[in-house]
Write a protein that holds these residues in place. Structure first.
Motif, PDB file in Angstrom:
ATOM      1  N   UNK A  59      70.979  42.610  41.654  1.00 28.35           N
ATOM      2  CA  UNK A  59      71.063  43.983  42.147  1.00 28.35           C
ATOM      3  C   UNK A  59      71.556  44.942  41.059  1.00 28.35           C
ATOM      4  N   UNK A  60      72.441  44.473  40.200  1.00 29.43           N
ATOM      5  CA  UNK A  60      73.079  45.348  39.208  1.00 29.43           C
ATOM      6  C   UNK A  60      72.137  45.677  38.048  1.00 29.43           C
ATOM      7  N   UNK A  61      71.877  46.944  37.841  1.00 30.03           N
ATOM      8  CA  UNK A  61      71.010  47.373  36.733  1.00 30.03           C
ATOM      9  C   UNK A  61      69.602  46.835  36.846  1.00 30.03           C
ATOM     10  N   UNK A  62      69.085  46.343  35.722  1.00 26.85           N
ATOM     11  CA  UNK A  62      67.749  45.739  35.741  1.00 26.85           C
ATOM     12  C   UNK A  62      67.767  44.397  36.449  1.00 26.85           C
ATOM     13  N   UNK A  63      68.965  43.770  36.474  1.00 24.20           N
ATOM     14  CA  UNK A  63      69.113  42.486  37.154  1.00 24.20           C
ATOM     15  C   UNK A  63      68.656  41.286  36.359  1.00 24.20           C
ATOM     16  N   UNK A  64      68.216  41.480  35.132  1.00 30.99           N
ATOM     17  CA  UNK A  64      67.706  40.354  34.351  1.00 30.99           C
ATOM     18  C   UNK A  64      68.641  39.947  33.214  1.00 30.99           C
ATOM     19  N   UNK A  65      69.629  40.774  32.911  1.00 30.51           N
ATOM     20  CA  UNK A  65      70.537  40.459  31.807  1.00 30.51           C
ATOM     21  C   UNK A  65      71.988  40.825  32.128  1.00 30.51           C
ATOM     22  N   UNK A  66      72.192  41.823  32.998  1.00 34.26           N
ATOM     23  CA  UNK A  66      73.532  42.339  33.247  1.00 34.26           C
ATOM     24  C   UNK A  66      74.415  41.326  33.975  1.00 34.26           C
ATOM     25  N   UNK A  96      79.747  50.659  35.426  1.00 37.21           N
ATOM     26  CA  UNK A  96      79.385  51.925  36.085  1.00 37.21           C
ATOM     27  C   UNK A  96      78.173  52.619  35.462  1.00 37.21           C
ATOM     28  N   UNK A  97      77.846  52.267  34.228  1.00 38.63           N
ATOM     29  CA  UNK A  97      76.716  52.906  33.563  1.00 38.63           C
ATOM     30  C   UNK A  97      75.403  52.136  33.754  1.00 38.63           C
ATOM     31  N   UNK A  98      75.467  51.006  34.444  1.00 41.16           N
ATOM     32  CA  UNK A  98      74.266  50.206  34.675  1.00 41.16           C
ATOM     33  C   UNK A  98      73.244  51.013  35.472  1.00 41.16           C
ATOM     34  N   UNK A  99      72.100  51.231  34.867  1.00 43.85           N
ATOM     35  CA  UNK A  99      71.074  52.091  35.457  1.00 43.85           C
ATOM     36  C   UNK A  99      70.300  51.370  36.549  1.00 43.85           C
ATOM     37  N   UNK A 100      70.013  52.077  37.630  1.00 47.50           N
ATOM     38  CA  UNK A 100      69.113  51.587  38.671  1.00 47.50           C
ATOM     39  C   UNK A 100      69.690  50.449  39.509  1.00 47.50           C
ATOM     40  N   UNK A 101      71.011  50.373  39.647  1.00 49.26           N
ATOM     41  CA  UNK A 101      71.628  49.372  40.521  1.00 49.26           C
ATOM     42  C   UNK A 101      71.175  49.611  41.960  1.00 49.26           C
TER      43      UNK A 101
END
Length: 363
Positions: free
Chosen positions: A306-313, A320-325
């Motif tokens: 769910x967090x950011x792109x979800x593939x590396x984060x 808080x800066x993770x885009x597109x969560x």
């Protein structure tokens, strides 16, 4: 002077309240099969011990972690909400959450009903915790010894022995060893192949379990490895960024190999340790079932977090800066690229408590 009918009314009310209270007390007491629950291991059951490590990068005490936790607080749990150890103590009727041993706000009563010594980034391989500056299993045992001393001061020798011999101990490790240290960084591949490395991990696990037994633990739940090839991060590091539908079989084979060997070692230890009750719990197949049939469990997305792109984060990369969560974590099986969501953990624990009969297997 009260009329007879009014007096009898309050008599029946009192009897009813007493009976209901007694029944509720019995039910709660019946749920408390164990006086305490104590966990060791990695981020799966770390409720915030790593918050207190100055140099460690394996932390999650910042948003969006804890977004769906009580009060929306990031406690250091590597999820959007509760983690397995929380659900276990809740279902056993012990308390709502299992706290971190290093939590400075711990009260004496918290110690009496159990804590977690787990540290995100740790494993059976001593090198694993060194790479991310987490608390090694060896150091977790040292903290446990300190904890025993505190118990004796609070409750005395007799009650401490009861907590140790009748309490439920859980050990969750190996994911970081296999996925990170062996496959992703390739460090251990210079010394071992996967067969000899899993042998090494099982020997380390056996040593830990025997030392835990030596300190008084008798009822120990030992958890196997999950399907590591299905983690979003594993697919990324294995070069499956574009085509992410399938799990990485090489990682999954290693997880199964390790779990089979660990299960056999647990059986061996049961035969050699007097009064011990060690139980191996398979989490590979239950989690794989969720991944292969997500709609059955209400999930929509299983190939990324769910967090950011979800593939590396994960950890500091999920911030808080993770885009597109995502906005609805319960539709995702994974919260970040490595850790499941609260909903996944809730289903997994329910499976362990019911289908795997956690309580009954320690009877």
């Amino acid at each position: 002077m009260q009329c007879p009918s009014f007096t009898m009314f309050w008599f029946y009310v009192s009897v009813f309240v007493f009976c209901c209270s007694t029944e509720a007390a019995r039910e709660l007491a019946g749920n408390k099969k164990f006086p305490a629950v104590i966990f060791f291991g990695d981020s799966t059951v770390d409720p915030g011990n790593n918050n207190h490590l100055l140099l460690s990068l394996a932390k999650s005490n910042f948003p969006p972690y804890g977004r769906d936790f009580i009060g929306g607080v990031a406690t250091g749990r590597f999820s959007n909400g509760k983690i397995p150890s929380d659900f276990i103590v809740e279902k056993l009727g012990i308390k709502e959450l299992l706290p971190a041993y290093l939590d400075p706000n711990l009260r004496p009563e918290d110690l009496l009903t159990g804590v977690s010594f787990a540290s995100g980034g740790s494993g059976y391989d001593p090198l694993t915790s060194e790479l991310v500056s987490s608390i090694s299993l060896e150091d977790q045992l040292k903290m446990f010894q300190e904890y025993i001393g505190k118990l004796k001061e609070i409750a005395g020798e007799k009650r401490t022995n009861t907590i140790l011999t009748k309490g439920l101990f859980g050990v969750v490790a190996s994911s970081n060893d296999i996925a990170n240290v062996y496959f992703d960084t390739h460090i251990r591949q210079l010394q071992y192949n996967i067969f000899t490395y899993t042998d090494f991990l099982v020997r380390s696990a056996s040593t830990f379990l025997q030392e835990l037994y030596g300190l008084g633990a008798r009822k120990i739940a030992v958890f196997g490895a999950p399907p590591l090839g299905c983690l979003p991060s594993s697919k990324t590091f294995a070069g499956e960024i574009i085509s992410r539908e399938k799990c990485v079989e090489l990682y999954n084979q290693a997880a199964r190999l390790f779990s089979d060997k660990l299960s056999a070692e647990v059986d061996r230890l049961n035969s050699n340790l007097a009064d011990a009750k060690l139980v191996f719990f398979d989490i590979y197949n239950p989690l794989l079932d969720l991944i292969q049939d997500p709609n059955k469990y209400g999930f929509e997305i299983v190939d990324r977090g769910c967090c950011g792109t979800g593939i590396i984060e994960t950890s500091v990369l999920c911030n808080p800066l993770s885009f597109n969560t995502c906005t609805n974590a319960s539709s995702y099986m994974f919260w970040d690229s490595y850790h499941p969501t609260e909903q996944t953990y809730k289903i997994m624990v329910s499976n362990i408590m019911k289908k795997e009969k956690l309580v009954k297997r320690f009877s």
